[in-house]
Design a protein around this motif. Structure first.
Motif, PDB file in Angstrom:
ATOM      1  N   ASN A   1       0.806  -1.217   0.000  1.00 17.14           N
ATOM      2  CA  ASN A   1       0.000   0.000   0.000  1.00 17.14           C
ATOM      3  C   ASN A   1       0.841   1.271   0.000  1.00 17.14           C
ATOM      4  OD1 ASN A   1      -2.461  -1.238  -0.194  1.00 17.14           O
ATOM      5  ND2 ASN A   1      -2.818  -1.312   2.018  1.00 17.14           N
ATOM      6  N   ARG A   2       2.061   1.187   0.527  1.00 13.79           N
ATOM      7  CA  ARG A   2       2.921   2.373   0.472  1.00 13.79           C
ATOM      8  C   ARG A   2       3.289   2.683  -0.985  1.00 13.79           C
ATOM      9  NH1 ARG A   2       8.677   3.456   3.569  1.00 13.79           N
ATOM     10  NH2 ARG A   2       9.536   4.833   1.968  1.00 13.79           N
ATOM     11  N   ILE A   3       3.624   1.669  -1.758  1.00 14.78           N
ATOM     12  CA  ILE A   3       3.928   1.889  -3.174  1.00 14.78           C
ATOM     13  C   ILE A   3       2.667   2.280  -3.931  1.00 14.78           C
ATOM     14  CG2 ILE A   3       4.649   0.710  -5.291  1.00 14.78           C
ATOM     15  CD1 ILE A   3       6.613  -0.908  -3.598  1.00 14.78           C
ATOM     16  N   PHE A   4       1.555   1.637  -3.589  1.00 16.12           N
ATOM     17  CA  PHE A   4       0.299   1.921  -4.281  1.00 16.12           C
ATOM     18  C   PHE A   4      -0.110   3.383  -4.099  1.00 16.12           C
ATOM     19  CE2 PHE A   4      -4.349   1.482  -4.995  1.00 16.12           C
ATOM     20  CZ  PHE A   4      -4.303   0.882  -6.246  1.00 16.12           C
ATOM     21  N   GLU A   5       0.235   3.965  -2.951  1.00 16.52           N
ATOM     22  CA  GLU A   5      -0.088   5.368  -2.713  1.00 16.52           C
ATOM     23  C   GLU A   5       0.571   6.263  -3.759  1.00 16.52           C
ATOM     24  OE1 GLU A   5       0.555   8.854   0.677  1.00 16.52           O
ATOM     25  OE2 GLU A   5       1.067   6.774   1.135  1.00 16.52           O
ATOM     26  N   GLU A   6       1.822   5.986  -4.111  1.00 17.20           N
ATOM     27  CA  GLU A   6       2.516   6.804  -5.116  1.00 17.20           C
ATOM     28  C   GLU A   6       1.969   6.534  -6.521  1.00 17.20           C
ATOM     29  OE1 GLU A   6       4.386   9.273  -4.130  1.00 17.20           O
ATOM     30  OE2 GLU A   6       3.878   8.535  -2.134  1.00 17.20           O
ATOM     31  N   TYR A   7       1.576   5.312  -6.765  1.00 22.65           N
ATOM     32  CA  TYR A   7       0.915   4.952  -8.028  1.00 22.65           C
ATOM     33  C   TYR A   7      -0.374   5.753  -8.184  1.00 22.65           C
ATOM     34  CZ  TYR A   7      -1.547   1.484 -11.105  1.00 22.65           C
ATOM     35  OH  TYR A   7      -2.240   0.828 -12.093  1.00 22.65           O
TER      36      TYR A   7
END
Length: 696
Positions: A479-485
């Protein structure tokens, strides 16, 4: 010794011994060992027949994928030479199969003169799932045994067959419910006593025809596997229309081309990464699985109900806990529907279904679950709510119990502070729907005991999940990466794109769903709550207002019938909504942005490279131990296209200097602050290295 020989009254039994799955490895000499043993038996006057079998739990699970590199001809040459040796050997060879006979293992058996299976054996040619095709004669021999239509179905699907089905299709000669080697040696002697020539599969004519148009249509539906499905059809056509040796040469050429294709490289990386991710250096051996028999799931919402279903399928006795009688009633009905559906689809028997139902208890009081081996909290995503639950769990759990939270973003260590045993607390982040999604993020808090981490990874395997260890941060790996996506998707909306274009671009690139469709499915209100919290905690990282404007209109996605898209009754795909398109255009005007045309290529690059850059930061901070862990998270939890291998692998294929250069370009554009390059990414690019160097 990779092959062990024993003799039984003139029959040489050659046992492949390469644990754990008797992979046909060229690199470690297994294939050459089989060939050498066969030649020795061929020149031994005392041997009248040969039996090939496997040690341990199976015959052979196929080729060793780690053998495959950039030179397909040399990588697989020993395997092809082995098959040619079996064609030319002057004594009957019988394959005695038990456990698994997959891929090259089954091709090895097809090159033998006869095949016998234990009644529990499973057979498959799953190469298509790696973007490959059977490259050791399988596409030419299987149609000669099973017919072209059945052979094509087996190879295009990669599915497993039972011994009974294989016998019915003519792929094997006998099924043994007694001693397998006794049956195989008897068949070997029987063939040895028959007049020459030996019965070779290559000499058989093919019975039946192929509906080529239907075959090509079926192959076209197998998306995400590169050219493999199409070439499998062409190989079967070659088997029908060419002499065996010419068809075999066509197959070899097709296999060699696929081996160096980008799709096959990505799929092989995915395969190997998923097997390596649960192997974490430095962890102790997990405690015996038998010690885990009872579980308590706290929270009977969608996620808690799904987790309970998963645990029941794995044999646990489950207490589903919720103070709401209505929630428990709804959860019980949902679990029973899932159990009934499993029976309908043949995934379990009626007796097992009844046993699963009996193992479920729905209780309103947490104290009723005292003494469970495993507690999984699946309550609302609120830190204080979760801390109160863990205070109660701490009072009733036994000293050896695992205390797990299903939080998707919150600090596991602060939750553990609510107990007197932080070493027993771990995050088990299931993905929705829990019975379907394979990923399980195992969140290792700074005080979580290594034994508990090892046990959690073993639990993941037991319940059929792919476990990936993450450290503690807001959002963990996924979810941390998904936030930037998502951040880039929202900024693209502000600049000129519309939802259908963004989702379409990402889906055409290979994602199962575009980012805005994902949020409509997950529930827009979930992201809204997270953004409210992060706006306070991280005011220096602003978000677009567009998703908040959507939520302020009560459009929470599929569950309300409207999000970025409209969802008429029965629709799950959604339809573009002119009202939302107009809202987005108006918001751009409010910000003073002159909207522009944005190419699909820019959409893909910005969304993807934002993921890669944040992934590099996660590696720097030690949240993920290896780039492959990030890839496995995204392949199994976020619909990342499998044939591209994962975000970090794909970045390596593009070249990190290329990625860094594009990040620099985006940093000079709109909201450029979001594009500060990760120092790790910059260092690797400068050194001419890739993320793969960090996989160990």
């Amino acid at each position: 010794m990779t092959v062990k020989r024993t003799d039984r009254d003139g029959v040489a039994i050659l046992m492949i011994d390469n644990p754990p799955v008797n992979a046909l490895s060229c690199r470690t000499g297994v294939v050459d060992g089989i060939a050498g043993a066969l030649r020795a038996c061929a020149s031994d006057a005392a041997v009248v027949a040969i039996v090939l079998c496997g040690s341990g739990r199976c015959f052979s699970a196929g080729a060793d994928i780690a053998d495959f590199g950039d030179d397909p001809r040399s990588d697989v040459a020993p395997v092809r030479a082995l098959m040619a040796l079996l064609d030319d050997i002057g004594k009957p060879v019988v394959a005695a199969m038990h456990g698994m006979a997959f891929g090259g293992g089954l091709e090895l058996a097809l090159a033998c003169h006869a095949r016998v299976c234990a009644d529990s054996t499973q057979l498959a040619l799953p190469e298509v799932t790696l973007g490959l095709l059977p490259g050791a004669g399988g596409t030419q021999r299987l149609p000669r045994l099973a017919g072209p239509e059945a052979a094509l179905d087996i190879m295009l699907s990669g599915r497993r067959m039972s011994a009974t089905e294989a016998l019915r299709l003519g792929i094997i000669d006998r099924v043994s419910d007694g001693d397998l080697l006794t049956a195989a040696t008897a068949l070997g002697r029987e063939i040895a006593g028959q007049p020459a020539p030996l019965p070779r599969v290559r000499d058989r004519s093919i019975a039946g025809s192929l509906d080529v148009a239907a075959a090509r249509s079926a192959a076209a539906k197998r998306r995400g596997l590169g050219d493999a499905p199409r070439l499998i059809v062409e190989c079967v056509e070659a088997a029908l229309g060419l002499p065996f040796d010419e068809g075999l040469a066509f197959e070899h050429g097709a296999f060699d081309r696929l081996m160096v294709s980008e799709a096959a490289r990505g799929l092989r990386h995915a395969f190997l990464a998923e097997r390596k991710a649960p192997s974490v250096p430095g962890l102790p051996v997990p405690r015996p699985a038998g010690r885990w028999s009872t579980a308590a799931v706290v929270g009977a919402g969608t996620m808690g109900t799904g987790i309970a279903t998963v645990l029941l399928e794995a044999g646990f006795r489950v207490s589903l806990v919720d103070s709401s009688a209505e929630a428990l009633s709804r959860a019980s009905a949902t679990v029973e529907r899932a159990i009934g559906l499993a029976v309908e689809k043949g995934r379990c028997t009626a007796a097992e279904a009844a046993a699963r139902s009996e193992r479920l208890r729905c209780v309103a009081d947490l104290d009723a679950a005292a003494g469970a081996d495993l507690f999984i909290e699946a309550a609302f995503e609120d830190l204080e709510v979760k801390r109160r639950i863990f205070e109660r769990i701490d009072r009733i759990a036994g000293p050896d119990a695992m205390l797990a939270t299903n939080t998707s973003t919150l600090d596991v260590d602060r939750i553990a502070d609510a107990t007197g045993r932080p070493e027993s607390v771990i995050g088990l982040h299931f993905f929705s729907p829990a019975p379907v999604m394979k990923l399980l993020e195992v969140i290792r808090g700074p005080r979580t005991a290594p034994q508990v981490v090892a046990d959690a990874l073993a639990l993941a395997r037991r319940i059929g999940k792919t476990g990936v260890v993450s450290g503690v941060c807001d959002g963990f790996i996924g979810n941390r990466i998904f936030e930037e996506y998502l951040r880039q998707a929202y900024f693209l909306l502000e600049e000129g794109a519309l939802p259908a274009q963004i989702d379409g671009a990402m889906e055409r690139w290979g994602f199962a769903m575009g980012p805005l469709r994902v949020m409509d499915l997950a529930g827009q209100d979930i992201g809204w709550n997270i953004r409210k919290r992060r706006a306070v905690e991280q005011p220096d990282r602003p978000y677009s207002r567009i998703p908040d404007l959507l939520c302020e209109r009560g459009r929470f996605g599929q569950k309300t019938g409207a999000g970025y898209y409209l969802y008429p009754p029965g629709s799950r795909r959604g339809e573009p909504d002119p009202e939302i398109d107009a809202m987005i255009v108006q918001h751009s005007a409010t910000l003073g942005i002159a909207r522009r045309d944005i190419a699909d290529e820019e959409i893909v690059e910005r969304c993807l490279f934002a993921m890669v850059n944040e992934g590099a930061r996660i590696l720097e901070e030690g949240i993920a131990a290896r780039p492959l862990d990030i890839d496995v998270v995204y392949l199994n939890g976020y619909g990342f296209p499998r044939f591209r291998g994962g975000p970090m692998f794909h970045a390596d294929r593009l070249g990190l200097p290329t990625v860094l250069d594009r990040i620099g370009t985006f940093a000079r554009g709109y909201q450029g602050w979001a594009w500060e390059p990760s120092p790790l990414l910059a260092r690797l690019a400068g050194d001419g290295a890739g993320f793969a160097t960090l996989n160990g």
